[in-house]
Write an enzyme that holds these catalytic residues in place. Structure first.
Site, PDB file in Angstrom:
ATOM      1  N   GLY A  46      76.612  22.288  22.199  1.00 46.60           N
ATOM      2  CA  GLY A  46      76.617  21.180  23.150  1.00 46.60           C
ATOM      3  C   GLY A  46      75.913  21.584  24.435  1.00 46.60           C
ATOM      4  N   GLN A  51      73.403  21.237  33.137  1.00 43.59           N
ATOM      5  CA  GLN A  51      73.155  22.656  32.850  1.00 43.59           C
ATOM      6  C   GLN A  51      71.676  23.020  32.895  1.00 43.59           C
ATOM      7  OE1 GLN A  51      75.802  22.367  29.181  1.00 43.59           O
ATOM      8  NE2 GLN A  51      76.008  24.514  29.717  1.00 43.59           N
ATOM      9  N   CYS A  92      80.578  28.621  26.833  1.00 42.06           N
ATOM     10  CA  CYS A  92      79.631  27.728  27.508  1.00 42.06           C
ATOM     11  C   CYS A  92      78.300  28.450  27.657  1.00 42.06           C
ATOM     12  CB  CYS A  92      80.176  27.354  28.891  1.00 42.06           C
ATOM     13  SG  CYS A  92      79.102  26.240  29.820  1.00 42.06           S
ATOM     14  N   LEU A  93      77.216  27.743  27.410  1.00 40.90           N
ATOM     15  CA  LEU A  93      75.885  28.352  27.567  1.00 40.90           C
ATOM     16  C   LEU A  93      75.631  28.767  29.021  1.00 40.90           C
ATOM     17  CD1 LEU A  93      73.798  26.078  25.192  1.00 40.90           C
ATOM     18  CD2 LEU A  93      74.302  28.508  24.896  1.00 40.90           C
ATOM     19  N   HIS A 134      84.315  18.778  27.087  1.00 42.08           N
ATOM     20  CA  HIS A 134      83.690  19.895  27.808  1.00 42.08           C
ATOM     21  C   HIS A 134      82.374  19.430  28.464  1.00 42.08           C
ATOM     22  CE1 HIS A 134      82.409  24.325  27.910  1.00 42.08           C
ATOM     23  NE2 HIS A 134      81.261  23.681  28.129  1.00 42.08           N
ATOM     24  N   GLU A 135      81.570  18.671  27.718  1.00 41.51           N
ATOM     25  CA  GLU A 135      80.257  18.244  28.236  1.00 41.51           C
ATOM     26  C   GLU A 135      80.395  17.162  29.316  1.00 41.51           C
ATOM     27  OE1 GLU A 135      78.042  20.235  27.568  1.00 41.51           O
ATOM     28  OE2 GLU A 135      78.861  21.137  25.749  1.00 41.51           O
ATOM     29  N   HIS A 138      81.024  18.742  32.537  1.00 36.46           N
ATOM     30  CA  HIS A 138      79.795  19.214  33.207  1.00 36.46           C
ATOM     31  C   HIS A 138      79.178  18.096  34.039  1.00 36.46           C
ATOM     32  CE1 HIS A 138      79.057  23.283  31.826  1.00 36.46           C
ATOM     33  NE2 HIS A 138      79.176  22.959  30.552  1.00 36.46           N
TER      34      HIS A 138
END
Ligand code: QAP
Ligand code: CO
Length: 168
Positions: A46, A51, A92-93, A134-135, A138
């Site tokens: 994701g 990000q 997380c990236l 989660h996204e 962000h």
């Protein structure tokens, strides 16, 4: 197509609140393609536009085993959440190498637009439900580490800043 660079925690730009997309046009579709390429290349499951330092409400997700089931959420909104919660070990990236438990509603109903501007509603559970929440966090300027204790957040910040310095 292009692989975009991903902001790393504790970059303050990760805490900006993203703006709604006014019109799903070719520039938004280009952003979606670039975000998908960036997510697959990472590899991740994701990615939110925040990000990649684009502060628009756009999310891409692919939780499939085969990595060929891209899901696009533009202006996503959670319209219902289950009372039951579940804990999942998230990563997380933007916080590479860090994984920890976060508790969230087990099922969510999300309303969004797809890459053609078509509205849809989806009921999600399991990993997809975790990922959507989660996204969307962000897009609201929230990183999963903010659910952890202050002590853990401090340790993660120090670790990330050290890694950044040794990479420079
Ligand atoms: C969010 O995260 C997520 O630390 C997506 O070194 C994570 O794709 C939702 C990744 C877990 C639900 C459950 C993380 C890649 C990818 C790393 C990701 C790393 C390399 C994270
Ligand atoms: Co993330």
């Amino acid at each position: 197509m292009a692989v975009l660079s991903i902001l790393r925690y504790p970059d303050p730009r990760l805490h900006r609140v993203a703006e709604p997309v006014r019109e799903v046009d070719e520039s938004i579709r280009q952003l979606v393609r670039d975000m998908a390429e960036t997510m697959y290349e990472a590899p991740g499951i994701g990615l939110a536009a925040t990000q990649v330092d684009v502060h628009l409400r756009v999310v891409v997700i692919d939780v499939s085993e085969s990595k060929n089931e891209l899901q696009v959420f533009i202006n996503p909104e959670i319209v219902a959440s289950s009372v039951e919660c579940k804990t999942y070990e998230e990563g997380c990236l933007s916080v590479p190498g860090i994984y920890d438990d976060v508790e969230r509603p087990e099922r969510v109903t999300v309303k969004a637009l797809d890459q053609h501007g078509q509205a849809f509603t989806l009921e999600a559970d399991g990993l997809l439900a975790v990922c959507i929440q989660h996204e969307i966090d962000h897009l609201n300027g929230r990183v999963f580490v903010q659910y952890l204790s202050r002590l853990k957040q401090g340790r993660i910040k120090t670790k990330m800043l050290k890694a950044e310095r040794s990479a420079a």
